[in-house]
Design a protein around this motif. Sequence first.
Motif, PDB file in Angstrom:
ATOM      1  N   ARG A 107       0.832  -1.381   0.047  1.00 38.64           N
ATOM      2  CA  ARG A 107       0.104   0.069  -0.010  1.00 38.64           C
ATOM      3  C   ARG A 107       0.596   1.232  -0.028  1.00 38.64           C
ATOM      4  O   ARG A 107       0.403   2.245   0.481  1.00 38.64           O
ATOM      5  CB  ARG A 107      -1.062   0.059   1.228  1.00 38.64           C
ATOM      6  N   LEU A 108       1.935   1.171  -0.397  1.00 39.60           N
ATOM      7  CA  LEU A 108       2.908   2.258  -0.653  1.00 39.60           C
ATOM      8  C   LEU A 108       2.341   3.254  -1.550  1.00 39.60           C
ATOM      9  O   LEU A 108       2.329   4.543  -1.817  1.00 39.60           O
ATOM     10  CB  LEU A 108       4.379   1.932  -1.089  1.00 39.60           C
ATOM     11  N   VAL A 128       0.159   5.694   0.213  1.00 37.42           N
ATOM     12  CA  VAL A 128       1.020   6.687   0.907  1.00 37.42           C
ATOM     13  C   VAL A 128       1.637   7.767   0.043  1.00 37.42           C
ATOM     14  O   VAL A 128       1.682   8.951   0.111  1.00 37.42           O
ATOM     15  CB  VAL A 128       2.354   6.067   1.523  1.00 37.42           C
ATOM     16  N   TYR A 129       2.146   7.261  -1.308  1.00 34.82           N
ATOM     17  CA  TYR A 129       2.751   8.328  -2.159  1.00 34.82           C
ATOM     18  C   TYR A 129       1.613   9.117  -2.812  1.00 34.82           C
ATOM     19  O   TYR A 129       1.789  10.384  -3.118  1.00 34.82           O
ATOM     20  CB  TYR A 129       3.671   7.644  -3.058  1.00 34.82           C
ATOM     21  N   ILE A 158       6.259  13.859   2.488  1.00 33.79           N
ATOM     22  CA  ILE A 158       5.426  12.839   2.950  1.00 33.79           C
ATOM     23  C   ILE A 158       5.269  13.181   4.494  1.00 33.79           C
ATOM     24  O   ILE A 158       4.093  12.740   5.228  1.00 33.79           O
ATOM     25  CB  ILE A 158       6.392  11.675   2.781  1.00 33.79           C
TER      26      ILE A 158
END
Lengths: 159, 505
Positions: free
Chosen positions: A18-19, A22-23, A34
């Motif tokens: 699930r990066l 995040v990005y 971030i």
Amino acid sequence: MRKPKRIIIREEYCMGCRLCEVYCITQHSKSKDIIKAYRGEEPRPVSGIYFEEKGSVSFALQCRHCDDAPCLEACITGAMYRDEGTGMVLHDREKCVGCWMCIMACPYGVIKPDFGERKVASKCDLCIEAEFPACVEHCPNEAIILVDEEGERIYKEAV
Amino acid sequence: MAKAKYRPEFIVQRDDEKCIRCQVCVRMCSNDVHTYYPETDTVISESSRCVGCHFCEDLCPTGAITICRSEPQIKENYHWSGTEVYNIIKQADSGGVLLTGMGCDRPYKDYFGHMVLNASQVTNPSIDPLREPMELKTFIGGKPEVVVIKKSSEPELATQIPPQLELETPIMFSAMSYGSISLNACKSLAKAACDFGTCWNTGEGGLHRDLLPYAHRAIVQVASGRFGVNKEYLDAGCAIEIKIGQGAKPGIGGHLPGEKVPEEVSRTRMIPEGTDALSPAPHHDIYSIEDLKQLIFALKEATRYEKPVGVKIAAVHNVAPIASGIVRAGADFVVIDGIRGGTGAAPTVIRNNVGIPIELAIAVVDRRLREEGIRNRASIIAAGGFRSSADVVKAIALGADAVYIGTAALIALGCHLCQKCYTGKCNWGIATQDPYLTKRLNPEIGARRAYNLLRAWSLEIKEMLGGMGINAIESLRGNREQLRGVGLNEVELELLGIKHAGEAW
């Protein structure tokens, strides 16, 4: 009209980190940083990614920018519109009244409600301000790739 | 007595200022090190479960995680290291054999690190590989005693040349079976080998149907369990390798636990799903060189003498006479796997204490075969712990024709040498069959990275050859004058067949 570039999801390589979310959130934050996006900014942007996972199968789905987008038909204010230059389906938050008919109409379920500053719809804009969509750039396993029409055809034939 | 607590090998340090609670580490760790507590909005890491694979550290988007080695809590001394003490505590608890993965990590002398290479100065010119042709092409297989050329208007070869493997670089991927590593890892190596023009090796895991497109560059292995061996398998590969032994566990068979035999592995290995895949320690039809000869020729007959058939052994005390016997039994290549050779699972005590260093094994085998006048009959492939292109060059100068790389190739695919391959929980998606973990290795990325490694090492080998004034890897083979020992004693220099640094030609 030029066909939009599409994001292709390769669920066989999605490891479920699930990066991408995040990005996505970072890219759509005010600071684009971030740590600030997560720890300083209120409200935090809603990610344009709809993540699905069951057992070992997972994938991250974004707006498909459909050729016959039902959300365009459903939108009562014209907030949802097609960008003539790129063919992308974009969303004008200023015009949006938060009726969420687009959410009801979307066959992929990739438009999300955003309760941040005020009630509006939120969806993937293919990171129109950046060179590459953040999820494509940062997917560690290249499970999310950006292709043009030709690339999409080749990929569909291969699969 | 108090229940023993194990010393955490690693400490997970989390910079709370940087942690954004994205929980990537929580989701990704297969050892359940990280846990998120929503009620307090904290991520707690249980260091005792950390194996040091650094997957979370590499994925963490803010660099909040650092995995550090933990300082031993007990009073270590020169004789009793923390590892030895905790191994005893573990065994007193379990009463079992300690298992491990990868190659021997004991501080035996590193002979590669005690050898230096030569370079040309004034009296002979060095060669610039960027401007002049430099040949790394390598042929694996028996070479004829003499080459006869027919005298006619067009020169024609009268001698029949035994079947050869043609490699673009003297580096191949060593045997790692589908089962011990994931299909995605196999695909990565197979594709990289095909793209570069070298070979990969099926190991004793059979040939999965998805790997058939890469079979023309596959050395297919026939080992003591005979898993996945049939006519199509033998016909598919470009060479056949009879596996007698493995450097990480000489004299020991293999044991793939039933949990690692899901449907696809079962189909490929041709054994029932969920059953243990046991490779016996010896081949039960090979108790002598004569028996080995029968198998070599049975395989040659089965494949119409069209492809090289070789034998892989672990480097042990008697390696030179054994290799001589193997060559006389008709093998086209001999693979020698040194004590640093890796494994997916082996008893720690065997891995750390059995076998001899590959440098000495190459030197003594090459010399023995030369002395007996049979060196041309077979190629020597060296394996076991090659860490850089310099190690490859030194091995070839000692007499190897080519080398196998296994650990180095896996590092290119992401491996961080945590040595926990035997648990089947590899976070990098390499040494596991868990579908949740195997998809973490995208074979497109894997193949690209393994190819890059081959390319980088090949370029470096060309630079080193050029420096020596040599323009073909053939001219380096067994050219021990290019090597000098540093800090080696007379016996070691004699065994390696090299002079000490400072001695001229």
